[in-house]
Scaffold this active site. Structure first.
Site, short mmCIF file in Angstrom:
data_model
loop_
_atom_site.label_atom_id
_atom_site.label_comp_id
_atom_site.label_asym_id
_atom_site.label_seq_id
_atom_site.Cartn_x
_atom_site.Cartn_y
_atom_site.Cartn_z
N CYS A 130 -26.27 19.27 27.69
CA CYS A 130 -25.66 17.78 27.32
C CYS A 130 -25.57 17.69 25.86
O CYS A 130 -25.94 18.38 24.99
CB CYS A 130 -26.47 16.87 28.01
SG CYS A 130 -25.67 15.16 28.34
N LYS A 205 -26.40 12.29 40.02
CA LYS A 205 -27.09 11.67 38.80
C LYS A 205 -26.64 10.27 38.60
O LYS A 205 -25.48 9.83 38.19
CB LYS A 205 -26.82 12.41 37.53
CG LYS A 205 -27.74 12.00 36.39
CD LYS A 205 -27.48 12.70 35.06
CE LYS A 205 -28.41 12.02 34.07
NZ LYS A 205 -28.41 12.70 32.66
N ARG A 227 -24.16 4.22 30.14
CA ARG A 227 -23.48 5.36 30.96
C ARG A 227 -22.81 5.27 32.08
O ARG A 227 -22.79 5.92 32.83
CB ARG A 227 -24.71 6.31 30.99
CG ARG A 227 -25.46 6.76 29.79
CD ARG A 227 -26.07 8.27 30.03
NE ARG A 227 -27.14 8.36 29.08
CZ ARG A 227 -27.19 8.72 27.80
NH1 ARG A 227 -25.89 8.49 26.98
NH2 ARG A 227 -28.12 9.07 27.24
N GLU A 243 -19.58 14.09 45.35
CA GLU A 243 -19.91 14.90 44.05
C GLU A 243 -20.64 15.96 44.42
O GLU A 243 -20.54 17.18 43.68
CB GLU A 243 -21.23 13.82 43.19
CG GLU A 243 -20.54 12.85 42.35
CD GLU A 243 -19.96 13.26 41.39
OE1 GLU A 243 -19.78 14.47 40.97
OE2 GLU A 243 -19.33 12.69 40.24
N LYS A 258 -30.82 12.85 41.36
CA LYS A 258 -31.80 12.32 40.30
C LYS A 258 -31.26 11.00 40.07
O LYS A 258 -30.30 10.66 39.88
CB LYS A 258 -31.46 13.17 38.82
CG LYS A 258 -31.98 12.62 37.60
CD LYS A 258 -31.59 13.42 36.25
CE LYS A 258 -32.05 12.81 35.31
NZ LYS A 258 -31.62 13.19 34.10
N SER A 284 -38.71 10.71 34.03
CA SER A 284 -39.60 9.99 33.21
C SER A 284 -40.26 8.42 33.56
O SER A 284 -41.42 8.43 33.53
CB SER A 284 -39.02 9.88 31.77
OG SER A 284 -37.76 9.08 31.84
N TYR A 323 -42.93 15.71 35.90
CA TYR A 323 -44.01 15.97 34.97
C TYR A 323 -45.39 15.89 35.28
O TYR A 323 -46.38 16.02 34.67
CB TYR A 323 -43.59 14.71 33.87
CG TYR A 323 -42.25 14.44 33.23
CD1 TYR A 323 -42.10 15.19 32.23
CD2 TYR A 323 -41.27 13.53 34.13
CE1 TYR A 323 -40.46 15.18 31.73
CE2 TYR A 323 -40.13 13.67 33.67
CZ TYR A 323 -39.50 14.39 32.63
OH TYR A 323 -38.33 14.07 31.84
C1 PBG Z 1 -29.41 13.07 29.39
C2 PBG Z 1 -30.49 13.32 30.12
C3 PBG Z 1 -31.47 12.32 30.84
C4 PBG Z 1 -32.55 12.75 31.37
C5 PBG Z 1 -32.19 14.21 31.65
N1 PBG Z 1 -30.98 14.20 31.05
C6 PBG Z 1 -31.37 10.47 30.34
C7 PBG Z 1 -29.94 10.04 30.44
O1 PBG Z 1 -29.17 10.36 31.16
O2 PBG Z 1 -29.90 8.87 29.62
C8 PBG Z 1 -33.43 11.89 32.11
C9 PBG Z 1 -34.82 12.78 32.32
C10 PBG Z 1 -35.77 11.60 32.80
O3 PBG Z 1 -35.87 10.38 32.59
O4 PBG Z 1 -36.89 12.22 32.90
N2 PBG Z 1 -28.27 13.79 29.60
ZN ZN Z 2 -26.76 13.21 28.35
#
Ligand code: PBG
Ligand code: ZN
Length: 334
Positions: A130, A205, A227, A243, A258, A284, A323
């Site tokens: 990314c 996602k 986003r 998707e 995700k 997270s 995690y």
């Molecule tokens: C960014 C990305 C994100 C996560 C993984 N890759 C955050 C976002 O899209 O803002 C989130 C991972 C997590 O929250 O553990 N492309």
């Molecule tokens: Zn990103």
């Protein structure tokens, strides 16, 4: 069935199979094994750095040397797959196109190289592809007139995936959610002779509040806007199937949903429509919420983590990106 129950109450007793632990284990439908875990790491360029992430107790951003040590001890626990996230080197700057994302000597590229030379085929190194940690605006693609443009974002993403493949990545995982990036990256990899590099698509996602702690850690929050013009709307599940189907057609080897816990229905739906291996990202914020409640004594961490991980597997995920993996294995929570 209903006849049986009406005429002979007491003959059918589901509780017989719950009488003791051995019977419960014998009939358990779902298992979580260390080999199914993919553990995320936040890689720092400096060798000895350790920066704890306040909102993710137990997780720290790690410099290369410390990353090697951590991954080595995780391997002894049976954790054999990692997913690497990086940030620009101190000398490199965040730019409009995020070019530090594909620097051959970037933190992710160096870490990939070191991990593969240290652990070889004992370890699967996956990399997040990314731009958001490397762009000055914090978006996952190229911004023109305040909009994240799709097609112009593909080339830098392909470049980034290529740089990870060159460094030895076993798998690349694009998380940007641009349309057509799976095909573009597959073609780019193949043209460069990386036809064996696995493509794990963040297929569904969602735009999610659960990414908060990650964005603090990766310093990747958008400076303007959000986003929602590229990540999915949490109201939609059928769209996730579209998707997933597109990513499969474009050449994805594995799919991902995700976040995980608020999207178990999506995991189940994708599982029942695709035969590809399916990963779920226990993100997270899902981790932070459990940790915070446990720290307050409001939840029993071991029980809740086990329940969450089982739920993700029960919904149909084959791999869990989490995690919690280290604590769960060490604590015997599985
Ligand atoms: C960014 C990305 C994100 C996560 C993984 N890759 C955050 C976002 O899209 O803002 C989130 C991972 C997590 O929250 O553990 N492309
Ligand atoms: Zn990103």
């Amino acid at each position: 069935m209903s006849d049986l129950i009406l005429t002979t109450p007491g003959r059918v007793r589901p509780r017989r199979l719950r009488r003791n632990q051995v019977i419960r284990d014998l009939v358990a439908e779902t298992h979580v094994a260390p080999s199914q875990f993919i553990v995320p790491h936040f890689v720092l360029p400096a060798e000895d750095a350790v920066i704890p992430i306040p909102s993710m107790p137990g997780i720290a951003e790690l410099g290369l040397g410390n990353l090697i040590k951590q991954v080595g001890s995780d391997l002894e626990l049976g954790i054999r797959s990692v997913l690497l996230f990086g940030r620009p080197d101190d000398a490199a700057h965040k730019t409009p196109n995020g070019k530090a994302a594909w620097a051959a000597d970037g933190a992710v590229q160096k870490a990939t190289n070191r991990l593969k030379s240290e652990f070889g085929d004992d370890l699967i190194v996956m990399t997040d592809v990314c731009l958001c940690a490397y762009t000055d605006h914090g978006h996952c693609g190229i911004v023109q007139d305040g909009y994240v443009v799709n097609d112009a974002s593909l080339a830098p993403l392909v470049q980034t995936a290529l740089s990870h493949a060159e460094a030895g990545a076993d798998a690349v995982a694009p998380s940007d959610m641009m349309d057509g990036r799976i095909a573009a990256i597959r073609d780019g990899l193949d043209a460069a002779g990386h036809e064996n590099v696995i493509l794990l698509a963040y297929a569904a996602k969602y735009a999610s509040g659960y990414y908060g702690p990650f964005r603090d850690a990766a310093d990747s929050a958008p400076s303007q806007g959000d986003r929602q013009s590229y990540q999915m709307d949490s109201r939609n599940a059928l769209e996730a199937l579209r998707e997933a189907e597109l990513d499969e057609q474009e050449g994805a080897d594995m799919l991902m949903v995700k976040p995980a816990l608020a999207y178990l229905d999506v995991i189940q739906a994708v599982r029942s429509t695709s035969t590809l291996p399916l990963s779920a990202y226990n993100v997270s914020g899902e981790y932070a919420a459990v940790k915070a409640a446990a720290a307050n004594g409001w939840l029993d961490e071991a029980r809740v983590v086990r329940e969450n991980l089982m739920a993700i597997r029960r919904a149909g995920a084959d791999q869990i990106i989490t995690y919690h993996a280290r604590d769960a294995i060490k604590g015997g929570w599985l």
